[in-house]
Design a protein around this motif. Structure first.
Motif, short mmCIF file in Angstrom:
data_model
loop_
_atom_site.label_atom_id
_atom_site.label_comp_id
_atom_site.label_asym_id
_atom_site.label_seq_id
_atom_site.Cartn_x
_atom_site.Cartn_y
_atom_site.Cartn_z
N LEU A 90 0.82 -1.21 0.00
CA LEU A 90 0.00 0.00 0.00
C LEU A 90 0.85 1.26 0.00
CD1 LEU A 90 -2.88 -1.11 2.36
CD2 LEU A 90 -3.08 -0.44 -0.05
N GLU A 91 2.02 1.20 0.64
CA GLU A 91 2.93 2.34 0.59
C GLU A 91 3.37 2.58 -0.86
OE1 GLU A 91 7.11 4.00 2.51
OE2 GLU A 91 6.62 1.88 2.72
N THR A 115 -4.92 13.58 2.54
CA THR A 115 -4.37 12.22 2.57
C THR A 115 -5.43 11.21 2.12
OG1 THR A 115 -2.90 12.85 4.37
CG2 THR A 115 -3.25 10.49 4.02
N VAL A 116 -6.65 11.40 2.59
CA VAL A 116 -7.75 10.51 2.18
C VAL A 116 -7.94 10.59 0.67
CG1 VAL A 116 -10.24 10.11 2.33
CG2 VAL A 116 -8.94 10.62 4.41
N GLU A 117 -7.91 11.80 0.12
CA GLU A 117 -8.09 11.97 -1.32
C GLU A 117 -6.94 11.33 -2.10
OE1 GLU A 117 -9.88 12.48 -4.71
OE2 GLU A 117 -10.82 12.86 -2.76
N ARG A 118 -5.72 11.50 -1.63
CA ARG A 118 -4.57 10.88 -2.30
C ARG A 118 -4.69 9.36 -2.25
NH1 ARG A 118 1.22 12.25 -0.13
NH2 ARG A 118 0.76 10.59 1.34
N PHE A 119 -5.05 8.82 -1.07
CA PHE A 119 -5.22 7.38 -0.89
C PHE A 119 -6.27 6.87 -1.88
CE2 PHE A 119 -6.87 3.54 1.07
CZ PHE A 119 -5.74 2.93 1.59
N THR A 121 -7.45 8.26 -4.67
CA THR A 121 -7.05 8.45 -6.06
C THR A 121 -6.04 7.39 -6.49
OG1 THR A 121 -7.46 10.82 -5.91
CG2 THR A 121 -6.00 10.08 -7.68
N LYS A 122 -5.00 7.19 -5.67
CA LYS A 122 -3.95 6.23 -6.02
C LYS A 122 -4.48 4.79 -6.01
CE LYS A 122 -0.35 9.03 -6.24
NZ LYS A 122 0.62 9.09 -7.30
N ALA A 127 -6.51 0.00 -8.92
CA ALA A 127 -7.61 -0.93 -9.20
C ALA A 127 -7.97 -0.92 -10.68
CB ALA A 127 -8.82 -0.58 -8.35
N GLU A 128 -7.97 0.25 -11.29
CA GLU A 128 -8.25 0.36 -12.72
C GLU A 128 -7.18 -0.34 -13.54
OE1 GLU A 128 -8.66 3.88 -15.99
OE2 GLU A 128 -9.61 4.22 -14.03
#
Length: 136
Positions: A90-91, A115-119, A121-122, A127-128
């Motif tokens: 995950l890192e 941080t939530v948004e970055r998590f 988005t990444k 997943a895509e």
């Protein structure tokens, strides 16, 4: 069948560590579940759903069958998927270091909105990418 959103959240206080809270915008009742794990919180929510369906049926009231669409806060996501996704992985995916992710799981820190948004988005990009993989 009606699809409803259910937030899986990590609680920092009280007897239970996790809650599953249904957004009740489209149905005439609310549901929630609690548990020491995400699975227990989901199970408790489903038991509450069964109880309210039985009560409505006994009262002769109609109700929609519900399909639950779960979404997670970061600590709950990390706990639920910890048997599949390592903190090291995950890192690499999110760019958030393992120590910080561990603090989120243990409840010793809360992620900022950025941080939530970055998590999100990444992880979504990963997943895509993963969904486009073809195995021969």
């Amino acid at each position: 069948m009606k699809k409803v959103k259910v937030a899986i959240e990590h609680g920092l206080e009280g007897r239970y560590l996790y809650s599953a809270v249904m957004e009740a915008d489209e149905v005439p009742f609310g549901l929630n579940g609690t548990g020491k794990t995400v699975a227990e919180a989901k199970e408790d929510l489903l038991e509450a759903y069964g109880e309210i369906r039985a009560m409505m049926s006994e009262a002769g009231e109609e109700y929609d069958e519900l399909e639950f669409d779960y979404y997670y806060d970061i600590p709950s996501f990390l706990e639920y998927y910890s048997h599949i996704l390592s903190l090291a992985g995950l890192e690499r995916i999110t760019g958030i270091n393992q120590r910080q992710l561990s603090h989120y799981i243990n409840g010793t820190a809360r992620p900022r909105k950025s941080t939530v948004e970055r998590f999100r988005t990444k992880l979504s990009a990963f997943a895509e990418d993963l969904s486009s993989v073809r195995i021969l």
